[in-house]
Design an enzyme around this catalytic site. Structure first.
Site, mmCIF file in Angstrom:
data_model
loop_
_atom_site.group_PDB
_atom_site.id
_atom_site.type_symbol
_atom_site.label_atom_id
_atom_site.label_comp_id
_atom_site.label_asym_id
_atom_site.label_seq_id
_atom_site.Cartn_x
_atom_site.Cartn_y
_atom_site.Cartn_z
ATOM 1 N N GLY A 233 0.683 -1.059 0.004
ATOM 2 C CA GLY A 233 -0.062 0.143 0.101
ATOM 3 C C GLY A 233 0.924 1.312 0.008
ATOM 4 O O GLY A 233 2.148 1.331 0.115
ATOM 5 N N HIS A 234 -0.016 2.445 -0.264
ATOM 6 C CA HIS A 234 0.861 3.642 -0.260
ATOM 7 C C HIS A 234 1.564 4.095 1.259
ATOM 8 O O HIS A 234 1.208 3.596 2.345
ATOM 9 C CB HIS A 234 -0.249 4.720 -0.443
ATOM 10 C CG HIS A 234 -1.267 4.935 0.525
ATOM 11 N ND1 HIS A 234 -2.514 4.534 0.504
ATOM 12 C CD2 HIS A 234 -1.351 5.603 1.673
ATOM 13 C CE1 HIS A 234 -3.326 4.684 1.391
ATOM 14 N NE2 HIS A 234 -2.593 5.450 2.529
ATOM 15 N N ASN A 235 2.958 4.575 0.840
ATOM 16 C CA ASN A 235 3.523 5.206 2.130
ATOM 17 C C ASN A 235 4.311 3.876 2.686
ATOM 18 O O ASN A 235 4.715 4.245 3.733
ATOM 19 C CB ASN A 235 2.914 6.021 2.874
ATOM 20 C CG ASN A 235 2.737 7.507 2.216
ATOM 21 O OD1 ASN A 235 1.513 7.692 1.554
ATOM 22 N ND2 ASN A 235 3.592 8.331 2.307
ATOM 23 N N SER A 253 1.319 2.659 4.737
ATOM 24 C CA SER A 253 2.275 3.197 6.097
ATOM 25 C C SER A 253 2.591 2.230 6.801
ATOM 26 O O SER A 253 3.028 2.387 7.787
ATOM 27 C CB SER A 253 1.583 4.360 6.835
ATOM 28 O OG SER A 253 1.162 5.302 6.116
#
Length: 323
Positions: A233-235, A253
């Site tokens: 996923g993002h970050n 994250s």
């Protein structure tokens, strides 16, 4: 655009002590005086005192926590307001026809096979191989000695290090799964304006998806090896020499230390850190931070020895009941 104009355009009518041209949206810890941040959970209020952000979207009950140098913007739902503002900073995947285009740079001994699509301002190092069906968007950097297998898609501004292998069907840098929800239950898209960075000596299996960051970066560190059908996923930040086995899923994250091993179908919740040299057995569901040099398994997650004892006991109970 001025902050006041942006707020008015999304239906926020508020007076500002300080108006300014907004450069970007950014997290509190890295924002500058020309950027805007938001807080929708009280646990992050302590980060305000050291932040250099120009303005922060915040709930009225938390207004006393905002230092004098930060412009507060009081809204009922900071997350929703942030999602609406993110639309102002959405980037085109490919260069607009009216924008001056820059030539792609291709290193020596690099082979570009037929039916590869290259965008603008791309840099590809030497001794690389791009196979049929590959799509490379604008402003992508690829280092030396890379192999990009058929039908890989690399979205804008992604950075690929040296000696990286990306297998067929993988997508690097697509939008993360991020939405805010209004009072009608409608889903408002959060534009993801960050990027993906893949360091040297990484191998990524077939049909992976690695999402770009909301802001900042999603990073896969040096020497990590990722099996097929993994979602990052993002970050997320994946530490050096980490192993992610097939069908691992990491929520936004998630961060890991070095040499973490996650078995097949293991997964994490968001904003979780897994320490160095920690192992997660297959289908382990990680819902909390994990210390280094430990082994875990099961759902709910337990230390691996405890999980194995629990599983044996459970089987005995089931067997006894059926007799």
């Amino acid at each position: 655009m001025k902050l006041s104009k942006m707020l008015q355009s999304i239906g926020i009518d508020t007076s500002l002590d300080r108006d300014f041209e907004v450069k970007a949206l950014a997290p509190l810890e890295s924002a500058s005086e020309n950027e805007v941040s938001y807080i929708d959970q009280s646990k992050y209020l302590e980060n305000l005192k050291d932040s250099k952000t120009g303005a922060v979207l915040i709930k009225e009950k938390d207004i006393k926590s905002v230092p004098a140098h930060i412009q507060p913007i009081i809204v009922p739902d900071p997350h929703l307001a942030f999602a609406k503002l993110s639309a102002f900073f959405a980037k085109d995947e490919f260069a607009h026809p009216l924008i001056e285009k820059h030539k792609t740079q291709i290193g020596e001994n690099t082979t570009i096979m037929p039916n590869v699509f290259l965008g603008e301002n791309i840099k590809i190092g030497k001794n690389c191989l791009l196979m049929p069906g590959v799509v490379i968007s604008d402003n992508v950097i690829i280092g030396d000695g890379c192999k990009i297998f058929p039908n890989v898609v690399i979205y804008r501004e992604s950075q690929i290090g040296n000696n990286v292998f990306i297998h067929a069907g993988t997508v690097i840098g697509s939008d993360g799964f991020g939405y805010a929800h209004n009072e009608k239950g409608e889903h408002i898209k959060i534009e993801h304006n960050g990027k993906v960075v893949i360091e040297d000596d990484v191998e990524i299996g077939a049909n992976n998806t690695i999402d770009r960051a909301v802001f900042g970066e999603t990073r896969i560190k040096k020497g990590s090896k990722i099996d097929n059908l993994v979602q990052i996923g993002h970050n997320c930040i994946i530490g050096e020499h980490t192993l992610l086995v097939s069908q691992v899923g990491l929520a936004g994250s998630t961060t890991t230390g070095r040499n973490v091993v996650m078995g097949g179908q293991a997964g994490t919740g968001g904003h979780i850190h897994i320490g160095d040299f920690t192992q997660i057995a297959g289908r382990g569901a990680v819902g909390k931070n994990l210390p280094p040099n430990t082994k875990w398994g099961g759902h709910p997650l337990m230390e691996l020895d405890e999980w194995m004892k629990f599983f044996v006991t459970l089987r005995r109970m089931v067997k006894k009941k059926s007799e």
